[in-house]
Scaffold this motif. Structure first.
Motif, PDB file in Angstrom:
ATOM      1  N   VAL A 185       5.563  14.755 -40.656  1.00  0.00           N
ATOM      2  CA  VAL A 185       5.154  15.964 -39.941  1.00  0.00           C
ATOM      3  C   VAL A 185       6.260  17.014 -39.996  1.00  0.00           C
ATOM      4  O   VAL A 185       5.989  18.210 -40.174  1.00  0.00           O
ATOM      5  CB  VAL A 185       4.776  15.619 -38.486  1.00  0.00           C
TER       6      VAL A 185
ATOM      7  N   ILE B 268      10.829   3.989 -23.445  1.00  0.00           N
ATOM      8  CA  ILE B 268      10.691   2.726 -22.716  1.00  0.00           C
ATOM      9  C   ILE B 268      11.711   1.715 -23.233  1.00  0.00           C
ATOM     10  O   ILE B 268      12.433   1.077 -22.453  1.00  0.00           O
ATOM     11  CB  ILE B 268       9.260   2.150 -22.876  1.00  0.00           C
ATOM     12  N   VAL B 269      11.787   1.587 -24.562  1.00  0.00           N
ATOM     13  CA  VAL B 269      12.687   0.582 -25.127  1.00  0.00           C
ATOM     14  C   VAL B 269      14.136   0.880 -24.745  1.00  0.00           C
ATOM     15  O   VAL B 269      14.875   0.000 -24.286  1.00  0.00           O
ATOM     16  CB  VAL B 269      12.544   0.519 -26.659  1.00  0.00           C
TER      17      VAL B 269
ATOM     18  N   VAL C  99      -3.053   9.741 -24.229  1.00  0.00           N
ATOM     19  CA  VAL C  99      -1.996   9.051 -24.955  1.00  0.00           C
ATOM     20  C   VAL C  99      -0.868   8.630 -24.010  1.00  0.00           C
ATOM     21  O   VAL C  99      -0.469   7.455 -23.979  1.00  0.00           O
ATOM     22  CB  VAL C  99      -1.445   9.972 -26.070  1.00  0.00           C
TER      23      VAL C  99
ATOM     24  N   PHE D  51      15.464  24.352 -34.898  1.00  0.00           N
ATOM     25  CA  PHE D  51      15.360  23.086 -35.606  1.00  0.00           C
ATOM     26  C   PHE D  51      14.953  21.957 -34.653  1.00  0.00           C
ATOM     27  O   PHE D  51      14.089  21.145 -34.962  1.00  0.00           O
ATOM     28  CB  PHE D  51      16.689  22.750 -36.295  1.00  0.00           C
TER      29      PHE D  51
ATOM     30  N   LEU E 185       7.229   5.257 -26.323  1.00  0.00           N
ATOM     31  CA  LEU E 185       7.638   3.867 -26.562  1.00  0.00           C
ATOM     32  C   LEU E 185       9.157   3.776 -26.735  1.00  0.00           C
ATOM     33  O   LEU E 185       9.800   2.865 -26.204  1.00  0.00           O
ATOM     34  CB  LEU E 185       6.933   3.311 -27.800  1.00  0.00           C
ATOM     35  N   LEU E 186       9.731   4.748 -27.461  1.00  0.00           N
ATOM     36  CA  LEU E 186      11.188   4.735 -27.652  1.00  0.00           C
ATOM     37  C   LEU E 186      11.903   4.865 -26.322  1.00  0.00           C
ATOM     38  O   LEU E 186      12.877   4.150 -26.047  1.00  0.00           O
ATOM     39  CB  LEU E 186      11.615   5.896 -28.556  1.00  0.00           C
TER      40      LEU E 186
ATOM     41  N   LEU F 106       8.235  18.988 -32.276  1.00  0.00           N
ATOM     42  CA  LEU F 106       6.821  19.114 -32.644  1.00  0.00           C
ATOM     43  C   LEU F 106       6.381  18.022 -33.599  1.00  0.00           C
ATOM     44  O   LEU F 106       5.198  17.755 -33.737  1.00  0.00           O
ATOM     45  CB  LEU F 106       6.588  20.461 -33.325  1.00  0.00           C
ATOM     46  N   SER F 107       7.354  17.420 -34.284  1.00  0.00           N
ATOM     47  CA  SER F 107       7.005  16.474 -35.333  1.00  0.00           C
ATOM     48  C   SER F 107       6.954  15.031 -34.848  1.00  0.00           C
ATOM     49  O   SER F 107       6.384  14.179 -35.518  1.00  0.00           O
ATOM     50  CB  SER F 107       8.003  16.577 -36.483  1.00  0.00           C
ATOM     51  N   VAL F 108       7.579  14.762 -33.718  1.00  0.00           N
ATOM     52  CA  VAL F 108       7.616  13.385 -33.225  1.00  0.00           C
ATOM     53  C   VAL F 108       6.311  13.079 -32.502  1.00  0.00           C
ATOM     54  O   VAL F 108       5.926  13.807 -31.606  1.00  0.00           O
ATOM     55  CB  VAL F 108       8.801  13.201 -32.264  1.00  0.00           C
ATOM     56  N   PRO F 109       5.601  12.027 -32.909  1.00  0.00           N
ATOM     57  CA  PRO F 109       4.368  11.709 -32.183  1.00  0.00           C
ATOM     58  C   PRO F 109       4.678  11.301 -30.747  1.00  0.00           C
ATOM     59  O   PRO F 109       5.635  10.578 -30.492  1.00  0.00           O
ATOM     60  CB  PRO F 109       3.763  10.551 -32.968  1.00  0.00           C
TER      61      PRO F 109
ATOM     62  N   PHE G 150       3.152   9.383 -28.553  1.00  0.00           N
ATOM     63  CA  PHE G 150       3.088   7.973 -28.129  1.00  0.00           C
ATOM     64  C   PHE G 150       4.341   7.232 -28.565  1.00  0.00           C
ATOM     65  O   PHE G 150       4.858   6.376 -27.842  1.00  0.00           O
ATOM     66  CB  PHE G 150       1.826   7.297 -28.686  1.00  0.00           C
ATOM     67  N   TRP G 151       4.864   7.611 -29.717  1.00  0.00           N
ATOM     68  CA  TRP G 151       6.065   6.944 -30.230  1.00  0.00           C
ATOM     69  C   TRP G 151       7.279   7.314 -29.396  1.00  0.00           C
ATOM     70  O   TRP G 151       8.088   6.448 -29.047  1.00  0.00           O
ATOM     71  CB  TRP G 151       6.264   7.347 -31.695  1.00  0.00           C
TER      72      TRP G 151
ATOM     73  N   GLY H 198      -6.068  16.098 -23.571  1.00  0.00           N
ATOM     74  CA  GLY H 198      -5.704  15.298 -24.729  1.00  0.00           C
ATOM     75  C   GLY H 198      -4.506  14.397 -24.499  1.00  0.00           C
ATOM     76  O   GLY H 198      -4.609  13.178 -24.556  1.00  0.00           O
TER      77      GLY H 198
ATOM     78  N   LEU I  50      11.359  22.149 -33.896  1.00  0.00           N
ATOM     79  CA  LEU I  50      10.561  21.626 -35.009  1.00  0.00           C
ATOM     80  C   LEU I  50      10.512  20.104 -34.959  1.00  0.00           C
ATOM     81  O   LEU I  50       9.460  19.493 -35.163  1.00  0.00           O
ATOM     82  CB  LEU I  50      11.160  22.068 -36.342  1.00  0.00           C
ATOM     83  N   ILE I  51      11.649  19.491 -34.653  1.00  0.00           N
ATOM     84  CA  ILE I  51      11.661  18.032 -34.544  1.00  0.00           C
ATOM     85  C   ILE I  51      10.783  17.593 -33.386  1.00  0.00           C
ATOM     86  O   ILE I  51       9.988  16.661 -33.495  1.00  0.00           O
ATOM     87  CB  ILE I  51      13.098  17.523 -34.384  1.00  0.00           C
TER      88      ILE I  51
ATOM     89  N   LEU J 155      -0.648  13.973 -37.102  1.00  0.00           N
ATOM     90  CA  LEU J 155      -0.353  13.471 -35.756  1.00  0.00           C
ATOM     91  C   LEU J 155      -1.614  12.966 -35.068  1.00  0.00           C
ATOM     92  O   LEU J 155      -1.598  11.932 -34.385  1.00  0.00           O
ATOM     93  CB  LEU J 155       0.283  14.578 -34.910  1.00  0.00           C
TER      94      LEU J 155
END
Lengths: 306, 320
Positions: B279, A151-152, A248, A133, A148-149, A139-142, A144-145, A244, A136-137, B231
């Motif tokens: 996604v 960093i924040v 990013v 699981f 950024l998270l 793989l689903s999180v972009p 670049f995001w 690739g 899967l998560i 994505l």
């Protein structure tokens, strides 16, 4: 072996040639480089002058021959943005991108093996299901995001790590982790399924029967046999990272490698620098592919390289 | 003619009924979650004008960078806050689903049909056609896709249409490879030979006889690719080479929110969550689909069910 290399080399040349022709066609035929590179308010004389400078007023065939001739000497011309040879810039930035890619995929590999084995020991168990699981998560999180998270939270809120740039080992941590995550998710899945297959084989029972320790059976006998698909995927991950993800991740962390340079060249409409970057990355992809085949052969001597 | 070509014995059916399929879906909680999330997202995209409290591009310069409703200074008018132009974040997230799903579906259709047709040709014709197509695929697979996409988009100008074309151009090869492999595996089967023998044209054999039998692996691949495309679109838009304002896209919103990241965390957070959830939902559906459409996996599952069933029956038999 020699014939094999010749074939792979030829294939590689076809790939690099294809990429170069594609980029040439796109930039010269589909788009008008002068229109892209000069500001809107440029006068007709300025355009003509610029065209002449770049040799764009000549017939397209002549331009193509000239372009290809430059390629053989690794000469793309001067970058429009930095006013120095594009290749010099590329070779300056290349080590930083390679560092990021190799560290990222390396980290993913190191973490994925114990996690994948843990999941494979009891398929359907709690550890297995949570690993699947979580991947899967992952793989689903972009990507670049995620960057950024990180960093924040880690750099801005907690102030543990620098937000961006290069220099100290601390600067490496966030970009490498961000680079590693999607690779880690895919690698864990493949280590897991590959280990499940191996652990169901008869030789594993034999190993246990003759009294080998659990560690030895799983960590040496089974793992070694499970390695081949993992190596394949590692090669793919390296290629993805270089070709690739670097764009990013480097953009998010202001990591001055090839990827960030590509984006900066794009913003400044420096098509010459872009061509040089794409060319080098295409060569890198070919080289990594060939290296992967060699690693294969080292792991499994039965393989006939063809 | 037709009756002669029809198979004499009844074909084994994968699912006994739609009800059976739904039952199976309910039993697999992760798959059910994925399908439910997917349905919710589709509904959100379709009914965006009804659901969104504000138009996605409506600016309200007096209400800039308003935090989400539960934070101090937030208002119920903007549940998830507003961005630097006073646009409602919730509405933009809702409308963003349209772009992501539309681009994903268009690319999958375009790249899928091109790749499948070439793969069918390569596998069925063999010989020179096969080697030519496969060499093309092998070469293009080794291209640095993202960089080429960026250059093409920079030259021809980024827009929704060009993003779709470029992503399809970069992504058709997987379908080609997989279809060819599948065709090779059914090429020598009796039903294909029978169809050829009664004189079906190549096109008829390929599209009426072979293609329907490749549906389930291709469908799984298409859904996995859908996730990848969502994505990719987000990444392109984030890099400024995808969907352009005034259109809305989650990737675009994350990029815009990046500049206000330290003051307004919600600008980056919510569109990012939207991408991740989308996604994840697609990935869950894909892995469930792979499980139910793979005969080997079905067998394993069946064995597990039988074991569970016999374990339940035994104590009952012992009581009387």
């Amino acid at each position: 072996m020699g014939r094999y290399f010749l074939r792979r080399l030829l294939q590689g040349i076809v790939v690099v040639f294809g990429v170069t022709v594609l980029v040439f066609v796109v930039t010269r035929l589909v788009g008008d480089p002068v229109k892209v590179m000069l500001p809107l308010e440029a006068t007709a004389e300025q355009r003509a002058e610029f065209e002449r400078q770049l040799g764009l007023d000549r017939p397209i065939a002549v331009q193509f021959v000239d372009f290809m001739g430059g390629l053989t000497r690794l000469d793309f011309g001067d970058s429009l943005w930095q006013r120095r040879p594009a290749m010099t810039i590329v070779f300056e930035k290349l080590p930083l991108t390679l560092q990021l890619a190799f560290l990222g995929v390396g980290l993913a590999l190191i973490l994925s093996i114990p996690l994948g084995i843990l999941a494979a020991l009891r398929p359907g168990g709690v550890a297995d299901r949570s690993t699947v699981f979580l991947s899967l998560i992952g793989l689903s999180v972009p990507q670049f995001w995620l960057g950024l998270l990180l960093i924040v939270v880690l750099a801005v809120r907690l102030q543990w790590l620098p937000t961006s740039g290069i220099g100290t080992p601390a600067h490496l941590l966030l970009p490498v982790v961000t680079m590693a995550l999607p690779a880690l998710a895919r690698l864990v899945m493949i280590v897991r399924s590959s280990m499940i297959d191996e652990l169901n084989q008869q030789y594993v029972k034999t190993c246990f029967a003759k009294g080998l320790s659990f560690r030895r059976v799983v960590g040496v006998h089974a793992l070694r046999n499970a390695a081949l698909p993992v190596v394949t995927l590692c090669g793919w991950e390296l290629i993805r990272a270089v070709a690739g993800y670097s764009v990013v991740v480097e953009t998010v962390f202001a990591w001055p490698g090839l990827g960030l340079t590509a984006i900066q060249a794009l913003e400044r409409d420096d098509l010459i620098l872009l061509q040089a970057i794409v060319f080098i990355v295409a060569i890198l992809v070919v080289v990594i592919n060939i290296l992967m085949d060699l690693v294969y052969k080292a792991i499994d001597p039965r393989l006939e390289l063809a | 003619m037709k009756t002669a070509a029809a198979s004499p014995e009844p074909r084994p059916r994968r699912f006994t009924s739609l009800q059976g399929l739904c039952g199976e879906l309910w039993r697999d909680k992760a798959g059910f979650l994925g399908v439910a999330m997917m349905a919710a997202l589709l509904f959100m995209a379709a009914a965006a004008p009804l659901l969104a409290p504000h138009p996605p591009a409506a600016q309200d310069l007096r209400a800039r960078l308003v935090p989400p409703a539960w934070e101090e200074g937030g208002s119920r008018k903007h549940l998830l806050g507003t961005d630097h132009l006073g646009r409602d974040v919730l509405s933009r997230v809702i409308y963003g689903a349209r772009v992501s799903l539309a681009v994903g579906a268009a690319v999958v259709l375009l790249a899928g049909s091109f790749g499948v047709v070439l793969g069918l040709l390569a596998g069925y014709r063999g010989g020179r056609t096969d080697s030519l197509i496969m060499r093309w695929i092998d070469t293009q697979v080794a291209f640095p896709g993202l960089l080429i996409a960026l250059i093409i988009l920079a030259v021809i100008g980024p827009s929704m249409l060009t993003v779709i074309l470029v992503l399809a151009f970069n992504g058709w090869m997987v379908y080609g490879r997989m279809t060819r492999g599948l065709v090779l595996s059914v090429r020598q089967t009796a039903y294909v030979e029978a169809a050829e023998m009664v004189g079906c044209s190549a096109a008829r054999v390929l599209f009426r006889h072979i293609l329907p039998n490749l549906t389930s692996p291709l469908l799984t691949l298409a859904i996995l690719e859908f996730a990848r495309i969502v994505l990719a679109e987000a990444a392109l838009s984030f890099l400024g080479m995808g969907i352009q304002p005034p259109a809305t896209s989650w990737g675009l919103d994350v990029a815009a929110g990046k500049n206000y990241m330290f003051r307004a965390w919600w600008l980056v957070t919510f569109p990012g969550i939207a991408i991740s959830v989308t996604v994840l939902a697609i990935n869950l559906v894909a892995s469930w689909l792979r499980l139910i459409s793979d005969p080997q996996e079905r067998e394993k599952q069946f064995a597990r069910q039988m074991r569970a069933l016999s374990a339940r029956k035994r104590p009952e038999a012992a009581t009387p």
